[in-house]
Design an enzyme around this catalytic site. Structure first.
Site, PDB file in Angstrom:
ATOM      1  N   LYS A  12       1.079  -1.192   0.158  1.00  0.00           N
ATOM      2  CA  LYS A  12      -0.004   0.054   0.058  1.00  0.00           C
ATOM      3  C   LYS A  12       0.998   1.364  -0.147  1.00  0.00           C
ATOM      4  CE  LYS A  12      -3.330  -2.742   2.732  1.00  0.00           C
ATOM      5  NZ  LYS A  12      -4.669  -2.786   2.798  1.00  0.00           N
ATOM      6  N   GLU A  31      -9.013  -0.718  -2.692  1.00  0.00           N
ATOM      7  CA  GLU A  31      -8.884   0.715  -2.267  1.00  0.00           C
ATOM      8  C   GLU A  31      -8.573   1.750  -3.433  1.00  0.00           C
ATOM      9  OE1 GLU A  31      -5.528  -0.324   0.255  1.00  0.00           O
ATOM     10  OE2 GLU A  31      -6.766  -1.325   1.783  1.00  0.00           O
ATOM     11  N   GLU A  36     -10.605 -10.769  -2.586  1.00  0.00           N
ATOM     12  CA  GLU A  36     -10.576  -9.966  -1.295  1.00  0.00           C
ATOM     13  C   GLU A  36     -11.889  -9.388  -0.948  1.00  0.00           C
ATOM     14  OE1 GLU A  36      -6.107  -8.844  -0.990  1.00  0.00           O
ATOM     15  OE2 GLU A  36      -7.293  -7.044  -1.687  1.00  0.00           O
ATOM     16  N   GLY A  65      -1.730  -7.694   2.799  1.00  0.00           N
ATOM     17  CA  GLY A  65      -1.539  -6.263   2.887  1.00  0.00           C
ATOM     18  C   GLY A  65      -0.636  -6.138   4.090  1.00  0.00           C
TER      19      GLY A  65
HETATM   20  C1  PEP Z   1      -4.750  -5.827   0.655  1.00  0.00           C
HETATM   21  O1  PEP Z   1      -4.376  -4.775   0.858  1.00  0.00           O
HETATM   22  O2  PEP Z   1      -4.913  -6.315  -0.584  1.00  0.00           O
HETATM   23  C2  PEP Z   1      -5.065  -6.698   1.975  1.00  0.00           C
HETATM   24  C3  PEP Z   1      -5.369  -7.906   1.789  1.00  0.00           C
HETATM   25  O3  PEP Z   1      -4.889  -5.946   3.076  1.00  0.00           O
HETATM   26  P1  PEP Z   1      -4.824  -6.448   4.541  1.00  0.00           P
HETATM   27  O4  PEP Z   1      -4.162  -7.913   4.578  1.00  0.00           O
HETATM   28  O5  PEP Z   1      -4.337  -5.567   5.326  1.00  0.00           O
HETATM   29  O6  PEP Z   1      -6.094  -6.819   5.004  1.00  0.00           O
END
Ligand code: PEP
Length: 253
Positions: A10, A97, A165, A233
């Protein structure tokens, strides 16, 4: 097939020194693992620097986004051809996001096509905002896949990975983690959707799960949800935790 573990950094870390330290620590673990392909997706600005450290093929770099054209008057954008010229192999497209910033299915589709054309492997993110008891979310995910792949040939699918996701399980505002069954259900849905779109001989399109993956739950997702890997993430920003995830993935049959 090797397990594919992708770290999405990110918009972290704050500086290049920290990015270097994290990448070197991750690479040290990833370099020892035969059954895992590690991909780290840092912010664009760190790519050039980290690329110099990315020797060897077990830990490579990817990007978190790319534009739909290879050049032009698109202030602030980065083209897939530029990423390819930097030696990157992977690009994440359609992350939730980014969708929340206004990326539509139509734009995601153009980005998927541009990424494939530039020779990148596209990690297409799909996932519902919330679940309902009528299963509408299944239609929503199938539709996201269908619209993202308009104009993508069966041959080009070899450059596509699908990452499920669920938005409610992603990031620090996640409501609760998904269960391995939640992920398994969508793994089956993705396979069925691809078979519907491309025919039963569609071949293997790797499927990843992402959303609050950590060192404790990673092995369960890999073993029980029939996924080919994970999109990680927050836990990918801690080299020790990410290293644990990589080592766990190495052990999963
Ligand atoms: C991501 O940003 O793709 C993600 C899965 O975030 P997190 O693992 O923090 O939930």
């Amino acid at each position: 097939m090797k397990k594919l573990i992708i770290g999405n950094w990110k918009m972290y870390p704050a500086g290049v020194k920290e990015a270097r330290e994290k990448f070197v620590a991750i690479k040290k673990v990833a370099g020892t693992l035969k059954n895992v392909q590690t991909v780290v997706c840092p912010p664009f600005v760190f790519v050039g620097d980290l690329k110099k450290l990315a020797t060897g093929h077990r830990c490579v770099l990817g990007a978190q986004n790319a534009w739909i054209e290879n050049d032009g008057a698109y202030t602030g954008e980065v083209s897939p051809a530029m990423l390819s010229s930097m030696g990157l192999d992977y690009v994440i497209i359609g992350h939730s996001e980014r969708r929340v910033l206004g990326e539509t299915n139509e734009l995601v589709n153009k980005k998927v096509i541009a990424g494939i054309k530039a020779g990148l492997t596209v990690v297409l993110c799909v996932g519902e905002r919330e679940r309902d008891t009528d299963g509408e979310y299944m239609k929503y995910i199938a539709n996201q896949i269908r619209l993202a792949l308009v104009g993508v040939s069966k041959k080009d699918l070899s450059n596509v990975i699908i990452a499920y996701e669920p938005i409610w399980a992603v990031g620090k505002n996640s409501i609760h983690p998904a269960t391995t069954n939640d992920a398994l259900e969508v793994t089956i849905l993705v396979k069925k959707t691809l078979a519907y779109l491309y025919g039963k001989d569609v071949g293997t399109v790797p499927i990843l799960y992402g959303g609050s993956v950590d060192a404790k739950n990673c092995a369960e997702f890999l073993a029980k949800s029939h996924v080919d890997g994970l999109l990680v993430g927050r836990s990918s920003l801690d080299a020790t935790i990410f290293g644990e995830i990589l080592k766990s993935a190495e052990k999963v049959k």
